[in-house]
Design a protein around this motif. Structure first.
Motif, short mmCIF file in Angstrom:
data_model
loop_
_atom_site.label_atom_id
_atom_site.label_comp_id
_atom_site.label_asym_id
_atom_site.label_seq_id
_atom_site.Cartn_x
_atom_site.Cartn_y
_atom_site.Cartn_z
N ASN A 1 -25.23 5.07 -5.29
CA ASN A 1 -24.89 6.46 -5.67
C ASN A 1 -23.60 6.95 -5.02
O ASN A 1 -23.23 8.11 -5.16
N ARG A 2 -22.90 6.06 -4.31
CA ARG A 2 -21.64 6.45 -3.67
C ARG A 2 -20.46 6.09 -4.56
O ARG A 2 -20.51 5.14 -5.36
N GLU A 3 -19.37 6.84 -4.37
CA GLU A 3 -18.16 6.59 -5.16
C GLU A 3 -17.37 5.45 -4.55
O GLU A 3 -17.17 5.39 -3.34
N TYR A 4 -16.91 4.54 -5.41
CA TYR A 4 -16.09 3.41 -4.99
C TYR A 4 -14.71 3.50 -5.62
O TYR A 4 -14.55 3.98 -6.75
N LEU A 5 -13.73 3.01 -4.90
CA LEU A 5 -12.41 2.76 -5.47
C LEU A 5 -12.20 1.25 -5.37
O LEU A 5 -12.06 0.70 -4.26
N ILE A 6 -12.21 0.58 -6.50
CA ILE A 6 -12.07 -0.88 -6.52
C ILE A 6 -10.59 -1.24 -6.55
O ILE A 6 -9.84 -0.75 -7.42
N VAL A 7 -10.18 -2.07 -5.61
CA VAL A 7 -8.78 -2.48 -5.54
C VAL A 7 -8.65 -3.98 -5.80
O VAL A 7 -9.57 -4.75 -5.52
N LYS A 8 -7.51 -4.34 -6.31
CA LYS A 8 -7.20 -5.73 -6.60
C LYS A 8 -5.94 -6.14 -5.86
O LYS A 8 -5.26 -5.31 -5.24
N ASP A 9 -5.61 -7.39 -5.94
CA ASP A 9 -4.47 -7.94 -5.22
C ASP A 9 -3.19 -7.19 -5.55
O ASP A 9 -2.81 -7.07 -6.72
N GLY A 10 -2.54 -6.63 -4.52
CA GLY A 10 -1.28 -5.94 -4.71
C GLY A 10 -1.39 -4.45 -4.97
O GLY A 10 -0.37 -3.75 -5.01
N ASP A 11 -2.61 -3.95 -5.15
CA ASP A 11 -2.79 -2.51 -5.38
C ASP A 11 -2.39 -1.71 -4.15
O ASP A 11 -2.49 -2.19 -3.01
N THR A 12 -1.95 -0.47 -4.36
CA THR A 12 -1.59 0.42 -3.26
C THR A 12 -2.40 1.71 -3.36
O THR A 12 -2.89 2.08 -4.43
N LEU A 13 -2.49 2.40 -2.23
CA LEU A 13 -3.21 3.67 -2.16
C LEU A 13 -2.45 4.62 -1.26
O LEU A 13 -2.19 4.32 -0.09
N ASP A 14 -2.09 5.80 -1.79
CA ASP A 14 -1.42 6.85 -1.02
C ASP A 14 -2.49 7.66 -0.31
O ASP A 14 -3.34 8.30 -0.95
N ILE A 15 -2.48 7.64 1.02
CA ILE A 15 -3.48 8.39 1.78
C ILE A 15 -2.85 9.64 2.43
O ILE A 15 -3.43 10.21 3.35
N GLY A 16 -1.71 10.04 1.93
CA GLY A 16 -1.06 11.26 2.40
C GLY A 16 -0.26 11.03 3.65
O GLY A 16 -0.73 11.28 4.75
N GLY A 17 0.96 10.54 3.49
CA GLY A 17 1.83 10.25 4.63
C GLY A 17 1.89 8.78 4.98
O GLY A 17 2.80 8.34 5.69
N LYS A 18 0.95 8.01 4.50
CA LYS A 18 0.97 6.55 4.66
C LYS A 18 0.51 5.91 3.36
O LYS A 18 -0.26 6.51 2.59
N THR A 19 0.98 4.69 3.15
CA THR A 19 0.61 3.93 1.95
C THR A 19 -0.07 2.64 2.37
O THR A 19 0.46 1.88 3.19
N LEU A 20 -1.24 2.40 1.82
CA LEU A 20 -1.95 1.15 2.09
C LEU A 20 -1.78 0.20 0.92
O LEU A 20 -1.85 0.60 -0.25
N LYS A 21 -1.53 -1.05 1.25
CA LYS A 21 -1.42 -2.09 0.23
C LYS A 21 -2.50 -3.13 0.51
O LYS A 21 -2.74 -3.49 1.66
N PHE A 22 -3.13 -3.61 -0.55
CA PHE A 22 -4.28 -4.50 -0.40
C PHE A 22 -3.99 -5.88 -0.98
O PHE A 22 -3.34 -6.02 -2.01
N PHE A 23 -4.48 -6.89 -0.27
CA PHE A 23 -4.36 -8.28 -0.72
C PHE A 23 -5.75 -8.90 -0.72
O PHE A 23 -6.44 -8.89 0.30
N GLU A 24 -6.14 -9.45 -1.85
CA GLU A 24 -7.40 -10.18 -1.89
C GLU A 24 -7.23 -11.53 -1.20
O GLU A 24 -6.26 -12.26 -1.49
N THR A 25 -8.14 -11.85 -0.30
CA THR A 25 -8.08 -13.11 0.45
C THR A 25 -9.45 -13.79 0.39
O THR A 25 -10.14 -13.89 1.40
N PRO A 26 -9.87 -14.25 -0.78
CA PRO A 26 -11.21 -14.82 -0.92
C PRO A 26 -11.43 -16.01 0.01
O PRO A 26 -10.52 -16.80 0.26
#
Length: 405
Positions: free
Chosen positions: A117-142
């Motif tokens: 019942n919780r909200e998810y944000l699913i990210v994939k390789d290379g996706d970015t997320l603006d968290i307000g003043g910083k930017t996160l970039k994600f890499f899948e490393t299976p």
């Protein structure tokens, strides 16, 4: 140790565990740390939590640092209980937080912690997320070291949050490697050997991805934050994950009825040679027992296959196998394979023969215990044959055999 700044608006909020810690059938005599990081940006973000044993303590501490109702994102790089264990307790208090993770991790988190019942944000390789003043970039490393794993990079801070990667198992209150009371290099290497070494090909893929970003600091999930000479530790991973099997030899012998087992043998050959291993492939129909025996004795990997007919192997391959298992096969590894129509008994019979010898038999049980990965099933049983996922499974089996050395 409640809150230590590692960069502007970025803080360590983890837990030091200075007892002898049971971990992966080992005892961590030096203890460990469970590193969690709070980024106090416009959209407050937590990167990983702590071990499940300290979930209540962690949430209580965090609630003294930040109003948990304002927490916007919780990034979960890896779902094992020493990283995501405090998530249920946290989400019970952080009513508005969104879980940021991979699709596979969402599936596993829901299975483990019932967070449907919780909200998810699913990210994939290379996706970015603006968290307000910083930017996160994600890499899948299976498979570093489980299937769902990812790593997080903060663009502005040039900080890598790689979860288990680049970790050390040391309980410490200094936090930063340049403040360590002794050289941590050996502990760093031991951690790699115990946790990451079985996943060497995936380490190589991860290192390629890291070439696309500039890293000033590495903030892993265990042990020291590497703010001094982060490049040194990346170079150590590069060095330790280098592997050459060019001086090793593999032998594939098989007997085929309709040609499908021969095609599988060729796919396994492809995987072995792709890994750099000198490989010979022999159809016993056109090879003498003496030749096969001589080549088996000189090989580091021995792989044996047969089609199945009336619940048994075909041709005279059994005679060859009986001679091979008389050899001293210590230090060698191998597995059984074959194509089948409806039963595939021949593959299991070959596997039984290999178990009677002193060769290291590669099977699914061995691979799961060594790496936790279940993407390759051994003995390799392929129903009929096709130039599809069945061919890829055979190629992967060859790669796995090379890695097993």
């Amino acid at each position: 140790m409640d809150k230590i700044q590692i960069a502007e608006k970025s803080f360590w909020v983890g837990k030091v565990d200075d007892r002898p810690v049971p971990f992966h059938r080992l005892i961590l005599e030096k203890g460990t740390t469970y590193n969690s990081y709070l980024l106090e940006t416009e959209k407050p973000t937590l990167i990983d939590t702590v071990d499940i044993a300290f979930g209540g303590e962690f949430v209580k501490k965090l609630s003294n640092i930040i109003d948990l109702n304002t927490l916007k994102y919780v990034v979960i790089n890896h779902i094992e209980p020493d990283h995501a264990g405090a998530l249920p307790a946290l989400m019970n208090k952080a009513k508005n937080a969104v879980i940021v993770t991979t699709e596979k991790a969402k599936e596993l988190l829901n299975g483990m912690f019932k967070l449907h019942n919780r909200e998810y944000l699913i990210v994939k390789d290379g996706d970015t997320l603006d968290i307000g003043g910083k930017t996160l970039k994600f890499f899948e490393t299976p498979y570093l070291h489980t299937e769902e794993t990812m790593i997080t990079y903060c663009v502005e801070d040039k900080i890598l949050y790689p979860c288990d990667l680049f970790s050390t198992h040391i309980a410490n209150h200094e936090l930063f490697n340049d403040l360590a009371k002794e050289d941590i290099t050996e502990d760093f290497k031991v951690y790699y050997q115990l946790i990451m070494r079985p996943h060497r090909p995936y380490v190589r893929e991860m290192l390629e991805k890291l070439k696309t970003v500039e890293i000033d600091m590495i903030a892993p999930s265990h042990g020291y934050v590497l703010r001094d000479n982060a490049a040194k530790y990346i170079a150590l991973y590069d060095e330790m994950s280098q592997k050459s099997v060019s001086d090793k030899k593999a032998l594939i012998i098989y007997s085929t009825m309709t040609g499908n087992t021969g095609k599988i043998a060729n796919n396994i050959y492809e995987g072995l040679t792709e890994a750099g291993m000198e490989t010979h492939i022999l159809n016993v129909k056109s090879s003498s027992i003496e030749t096969v025996n001589e080549m088996a004795a000189a090989s580091d990997v021995i792989i044996i296959g047969s089609s199945t007919r009336y619940g048994d192997m075909i041709g005279n391959i059994e005679d060859y196998i009986k001679e091979i298992i008389k050899l001293d096969l210590s230090g060698k590894c191998g597995f059984a394979f074959g194509s089948y129509g409806w039963s595939g008994e021949a593959i299991e019979i070959i596997n039984d023969y290999l178990k009677k010898s002193n060769i290291k038999v590669l099977d699914s049980s061995t691979l799961i215990k060594a790496t936790g990965a279940n993407d390759v099933q051994l003995p390799l049983r392929i129903n009929f044959y096709g130039d599809d996922e069945r061919a890829e499974a055979a190629i992967n089996a060859g790669r796995v055999a090379a890695e097993a050395l």
